[in-house]
Design an enzyme around this catalytic site. Structure first.
Site, PDB file in Angstrom:
ATOM      1  CD  GLU A 116      -2.996  -1.214   2.115  1.00 22.13           C
ATOM      2  OE1 GLU A 116      -4.107  -1.680   1.860  1.00 22.13           O
ATOM      3  OE2 GLU A 116      -2.668  -0.855   3.258  1.00 22.13           O
ATOM      4  CB  CYS A 129       3.188   7.223   3.417  1.00 17.35           C
ATOM      5  SG  CYS A 129       3.723   6.003   4.612  1.00 17.35           S
ATOM      6  CB  CYS A 136       7.793  -5.587   8.910  1.00 18.80           C
ATOM      7  SG  CYS A 136       9.179  -4.744   9.715  1.00 18.80           S
ATOM      8  CB  CYS A 140       6.861  -2.827  16.401  1.00 16.27           C
ATOM      9  SG  CYS A 140       8.561  -2.521  15.843  1.00 16.27           S
ATOM     10  CB  CYS A 143       3.544  -2.101  14.024  1.00 12.14           C
ATOM     11  SG  CYS A 143       3.604  -1.936  12.228  1.00 12.14           S
ATOM     12  CB  CYS A 370       1.141   5.517  11.378  1.00 14.93           C
ATOM     13  SG  CYS A 370       1.819   7.010  10.810  1.00 14.93           S
TER      14      CYS A 370
HETATM   15  N1  SAH Z   1       9.575   0.272   9.894  1.00 18.66           N
HETATM   16  C1  SAH Z   1       9.826   1.652   9.985  1.00 18.66           C
HETATM   17  C2  SAH Z   1       8.925   2.501   9.117  1.00 18.66           C
HETATM   18  C3  SAH Z   1       7.480   2.129   9.015  1.00 18.66           C
HETATM   19  S1  SAH Z   1       6.443   2.434  10.384  1.00 18.66           S
HETATM   20  C4  SAH Z   1       9.747   2.106  11.430  1.00 18.66           C
HETATM   21  O1  SAH Z   1       9.300   1.322  12.264  1.00 18.66           O
HETATM   22  O2  SAH Z   1      10.163   3.222  11.716  1.00 18.66           O
HETATM   23  C5  SAH Z   1       6.184   4.196  10.402  1.00 18.66           C
HETATM   24  C6  SAH Z   1       5.830   4.725  11.785  1.00 18.66           C
HETATM   25  O3  SAH Z   1       4.517   4.336  12.196  1.00 18.66           O
HETATM   26  C7  SAH Z   1       6.780   4.210  12.857  1.00 18.66           C
HETATM   27  O4  SAH Z   1       7.165   5.235  13.727  1.00 18.66           O
HETATM   28  C8  SAH Z   1       5.910   3.201  13.562  1.00 18.66           C
HETATM   29  O5  SAH Z   1       6.396   2.960  14.842  1.00 18.66           O
HETATM   30  C9  SAH Z   1       4.563   3.867  13.536  1.00 18.66           C
HETATM   31  N2  SAH Z   1       3.439   2.976  13.797  1.00 18.66           N
HETATM   32  C10 SAH Z   1       3.361   1.654  13.549  1.00 18.66           C
HETATM   33  N3  SAH Z   1       2.157   1.176  13.946  1.00 18.66           N
HETATM   34  C11 SAH Z   1       1.458   2.219  14.435  1.00 18.66           C
HETATM   35  C12 SAH Z   1       0.138   2.358  14.980  1.00 18.66           C
HETATM   36  N4  SAH Z   1      -0.697   1.335  15.057  1.00 18.66           N
HETATM   37  N5  SAH Z   1      -0.236   3.590  15.380  1.00 18.66           N
HETATM   38  C13 SAH Z   1       0.593   4.641  15.258  1.00 18.66           C
HETATM   39  N6  SAH Z   1       1.842   4.573  14.760  1.00 18.66           N
HETATM   40  C14 SAH Z   1       2.275   3.371  14.347  1.00 18.66           C
HETATM   41 FE1  SF4 Z   2       8.220  -3.172  11.092  1.00 22.07          FE
HETATM   42 FE2  SF4 Z   2       5.989  -2.011  12.011  1.00 22.07          FE
HETATM   43 FE3  SF4 Z   2       8.133  -2.227  13.600  1.00 22.07          FE
HETATM   44 FE4  SF4 Z   2       8.189  -0.506  11.531  1.00 22.07          FE
HETATM   45  S1  SF4 Z   2       6.825  -0.381  13.310  1.00 22.07           S
HETATM   46  S2  SF4 Z   2       9.794  -1.971  12.144  1.00 22.07           S
HETATM   47  S3  SF4 Z   2       6.944  -1.654  10.013  1.00 22.07           S
HETATM   48  S4  SF4 Z   2       6.907  -3.933  12.752  1.00 22.07           S
END
Ligand code: SAH
Ligand code: SF4
Length: 394
Positions: A116, A129, A136, A140, A143, A370
């Site tokens: 996406e 974006c 991934c 996290c 996420c 995000c």
């Molecule tokens: N993998 C990279 C980039 C993609 S995520 C990273 O982790 O930085 C982009 C941003 O969205 C990151 O700061 C991530 O921590 C945040 N993010 C992920 N899941 C989210 C959620 N459910 N609500 C708000 N921010 C989120």
């Molecule tokens: Fe991967 Fe989501 Fe963690 Fe970014 S925030 S490193 S996309 S698992």
């Protein structure tokens, strides 16, 4: 929610050869790579520099996808190119438009995988974006992408291709050469904040962003490209050296104990190690600050003490702090902090001298915010309201 899955870089990228017809896709090749490909196809070496420049401009400045319209090339040469090469970008499967104008594209790449891409229009800019991986490897716990196993790295062509399909949809190609360098563009900024960890796909991300910055093409300033990482420390200095774009760090916690649970890569490179890498980050200055992203999770990382610790930890690093209200997804183990809590947290940071904008969730009605990408798409595919299908260029 488990956070103990192994952290691995053991992923692969498919070769540039296309399955059908064996033609090579020119999109995503570096200038050197393009030149080598043209020579291999029979371009005389002494003409190859000029031909590379011409083909490059057709692809990245004018946005064309066919060799027969490259009018400054001889007919025979165009035929030769068409015999060996294609100019291919990901196929747009669906496009959704949010009430707030955010556009979300579902694009299909080789192997039938889908990623996406989200376009966020604002008054003074338009941000795209983009994704760097399908899924991934990191997990996290807040996420949604992290709940989906990594399928593969995107190629450089698939990464820059996301920018190209958005430009197609925004109808921005012809204006490009006439438009002032950045300001009035619809697509003026790129953030690597979609699916995937960009620093686990370093070379492809680097090559794609070099193409985005090339002055004879898409020509975005390096300051308008932001790469977000969860903290792959060994690749951080390389990002400055080899890409030179802006850096955002998914920080999200002020103690190792809490960060271990949220961003498991912290077990490999903890807060102290990460902060040292940032202090050493080349080019760091007040005008080129690092963004600290901080997702606001109710009762987990959002206390006044956290805010004060955050300020202490990053002391001396030219920084801005971006507070992200948690975007909930079905089954998520967290809740978004209340608005009052976010405001109190932001106040502490603000009074310590940092800009502390709260990121306004965009495109929530189409699950484009995000951390909501892809996995939700798969689940919601059947019920999704498709506003426009098959927006791919001809
Ligand atoms: N993998 C990279 C980039 C993609 S995520 C990273 O982790 O930085 C982009 C941003 O969205 C990151 O700061 C991530 O921590 C945040 N993010 C992920 N899941 C989210 C959620 N459910 N609500 C708000 N921010 C989120
Ligand atoms: Fe991967 Fe989501 Fe963690 Fe970014 S925030 S490193 S996309 S698992």
């Amino acid at each position: 929610m488990t956070t103990s899955a192994p952290i691995t870089q053991d992923v692969f990228t498919i070769p540039r050869k296309l399955p059908e017809g064996g033609k090579i896709n020119l999109v995503g090749l570096t200038r050197d790579g393009l030149r080598a490909a043209l020579i291999a196809a029979g371009t005389p070496e002494k003409q190859s520099g000029m031909r590379t420049g011409q083909v490059w401009q057709w692809i990245y400045e004018k946005g064309v996808r066919r060799f027969d319209v490259m009018s400054n090339l001889a007919k025979d040469y165009r035929a030769l190119l068409a015999e060996h090469f294609v100019i291919e970008v990901p196929e747009v499967v669906t496009k959704q438009v949010s009430e707030d104008g955010t556009r979300k594209y579902l694009v299909r790449i080789a192997g039938g995988h889908e990623v996406e891409v989200v376009y966020i229009p604002e008054t003074d800019r338009g941000t795209l974006c983009i994704s760097s991986q399908v899924g991934c490897t990191l997990t996290c716990s807040f996420c949604h992408t992290g709940t989906q196993k990594l399928v593969r790295n995107l190629t450089a062509g698939e990464i820059i291709g996301q920018v190209m399909v958005a430009r197609d949809d925004l109808d921005e190609w012809p204006e490009l050469s006439r438009a002032p360098r950045d300001k009035t563009r619809l697509l003026s900024n790129i953030v690597l904040m979609g699916m995937g960890e960009p620093l686990y796909n370093f070379e492809n991300v680097r090559d794609a962003m070099k193409i985005a910055m090339d002055p004879e093409g898409i020509s975005l300033s390096r300051r308008r490209i932001t790469l977000s990482t969860s903290g792959v420390v060994p690749e951080i200095a390389r990002t400055a050296d080899e890409i030179g774009c802006m850096l955002a760090i998914s920080f999200h916690a002020t103690t190792d104990e809490v960060r271990d649970g949220l961003v498991p890569i912290n077990k490999k490179w903890n807060i102290a190690v990460l902060l040292q890498a940032l202090r050493d980050y080349p080019k760091l200055s007040n005008s080129e600050r690092i963004t600290f992203e901080y997702v606001m999770l109710d009762g987990v990382n959002d206390s006044d003490d956290d805010a004060r610790r955050l300020v202490q930890l990053i002391e001396g690093i030219p920084a801005k702090i971006n507070l992200i209200p948690f975007n909930e997804w079905p089954g998520a183990p967290y809740k978004r902090s209340s608005n009052n809590r976010i405001r109190a947290f932001a106040d502490i940071i603000y009074h310590a001298g940092y800009a502390s904008p709260v990121r306004k969730p965009r495109g929530e009605d189409i699950m484009a915010a995000c951390g909501q990408l892809k996995s939700a798409t798969e689940r919601a595919r059947k019920s999704r309201k498709v506003i426009e299908a098959d927006a791919a260029p001809d």
